[in-house]
Structure formats: C-alpha cells, structure tokens
Design a protein around this motif. Structure first.
Motif, PDB file in Angstrom:
ATOM      1  N   ARG A 262      -7.326   7.405  15.348  1.00 11.94           N
ATOM      2  CA  ARG A 262      -6.674   6.976  14.112  1.00 11.94           C
ATOM      3  C   ARG A 262      -5.238   7.465  14.096  1.00 11.94           C
ATOM      4  NH1 ARG A 262      -7.882   8.808   8.014  1.00 11.94           N
ATOM      5  NH2 ARG A 262      -6.457   7.356   7.029  1.00 11.94           N
ATOM      6  N   ASP A 263      -4.322   6.530  13.890  1.00 11.43           N
ATOM      7  CA  ASP A 263      -2.901   6.840  13.774  1.00 11.43           C
ATOM      8  C   ASP A 263      -2.658   7.333  12.353  1.00 11.43           C
ATOM      9  OD1 ASP A 263      -0.144   6.925  13.683  1.00 11.43           O
ATOM     10  OD2 ASP A 263       0.127   4.978  14.651  1.00 11.43           O
TER      11      ASP A 263
ATOM     12  N   GLU B 126       0.208   8.161  11.134  1.00  6.78           N
ATOM     13  CA  GLU B 126       1.550   7.761  10.699  1.00  6.78           C
ATOM     14  C   GLU B 126       1.822   6.323  11.133  1.00  6.78           C
ATOM     15  OE1 GLU B 126       3.937  10.669  12.673  1.00  6.78           O
ATOM     16  OE2 GLU B 126       3.246  12.308  11.397  1.00  6.78           O
ATOM     17  N   PRO B 127       0.981   5.373  10.685  1.00  8.41           N
ATOM     18  CA  PRO B 127       1.164   3.998  11.162  1.00  8.41           C
ATOM     19  C   PRO B 127       2.477   3.393  10.649  1.00  8.41           C
ATOM     20  CG  PRO B 127      -0.398   4.047   9.359  1.00  8.41           C
ATOM     21  CD  PRO B 127      -0.071   5.475   9.694  1.00  8.41           C
TER      22      PRO B 127
ATOM     23  N   GLN C 192      -4.072   0.823  12.219  1.00  3.72           N
ATOM     24  CA  GLN C 192      -4.203   2.244  11.933  1.00  3.72           C
ATOM     25  C   GLN C 192      -5.243   2.918  12.817  1.00  3.72           C
ATOM     26  OE1 GLN C 192      -4.809   3.018   7.812  1.00  3.72           O
ATOM     27  NE2 GLN C 192      -3.001   1.899   7.188  1.00  3.72           N
ATOM     28  N   SER C 193      -6.212   2.173  13.293  1.00  4.78           N
ATOM     29  CA  SER C 193      -7.294   2.755  14.099  1.00  4.78           C
ATOM     30  C   SER C 193      -7.532   1.918  15.339  1.00  4.78           C
ATOM     31  CB  SER C 193      -8.586   2.831  13.285  1.00  4.78           C
ATOM     32  OG  SER C 193      -8.414   3.654  12.169  1.00  4.78           O
TER      33      SER C 193
END
Length: 121
Positions: free
Chosen positions: A28-29, A31-32, A38-39
């Motif tokens: 999971r990012d 800081e998208p 995001q994932s």
C-alpha cells in the motif's frame, strides 16, 4: 521508505492477508499521487496469472515446504500435509484441540507452523 518513480522515496506498507486456504500480499502506497493506484497485489514469482499463495505447509523427507512448493510436494508418498493451519490454531485456542506429537514434525508445534508460514509469505 521504498524507492518509486524517479527514485523519489515513498512510504509503503506491506499487508499480509493470511487466509484459511489462500493468502496474498498487498503493498500500500501511503503517499499516493493523484490518479495513481493506492494498493498493489504482489504476484508470486513465476506465477504471473496468480495473485494468491496456498496457505499450506507440507512435511516430507525431514523438510518443511510452504505455499506452491508445499502444494506440489503434498502428493508425494509419506508427505504430511497441514492445510487450514489458521483454523486449526483457532480450534486449539478456543476448543483445546491440538494435533498429537506424532502428527507434527519433530520439535515443532502448530503455532510454529503458523509463524513459519506467515514468515514465508
């Protein structure tokens, strides 16, 4: 911190979805950037069409095997297969049920098998 595009440091979290029969890993990012996912599901090496790992441990020839390798080895003569360890551990805690020592690899408990499987993932 994990490098991302242009070697810009990013905060990422690794999640383990430890399932009864199948498990998966998700990155999971934290800081998208706008418009970016995001994932990300992490695909098992050499299995581009699969996104899950068998939640399986097999004991054969004095060795423990995990995941896809455990799935393959489980069919060998003399192999001991430990499926659904998550549920078996819950049964042990809630209902007091545990495998006998003869059913487990020497010196290893059900709890050990669960921890090793999660570490493998």
């Amino acid at each position: 911190m994990v490098g991302y595009r242009n070697d810009t440091p990013r905060r990422m979290h690794l999640g383990v979805d430890y399932g009864t029969a199948w498990s998966k890993l998700v990155l999971r990012d934290m800081e998208p950037r706008s418009g970016e996912p995001q994932s990300f599901v992490i695909l098992p090496a050499g299995r581009a069409s699969e996104y899950r790992f068998p939640s399986l441990v097999t004991w054969h020839g004095n060795r423990l095997y995990f995941g896809w390798r455990a799935e393959k080895i489980r069919l060998e003569d003399g192999a001991r297969v430990y499926p659904s360890l998550k549920m078996r551990l819950i049964d042990a805690v809630v209902h007091g049920y545990q495998l006998t020592r003869e059913e487990l690899p020497p010196g290893i408990s059900e709890e050990d098998l669960v921890v090793l499987l999660v570490l493998y993932l």
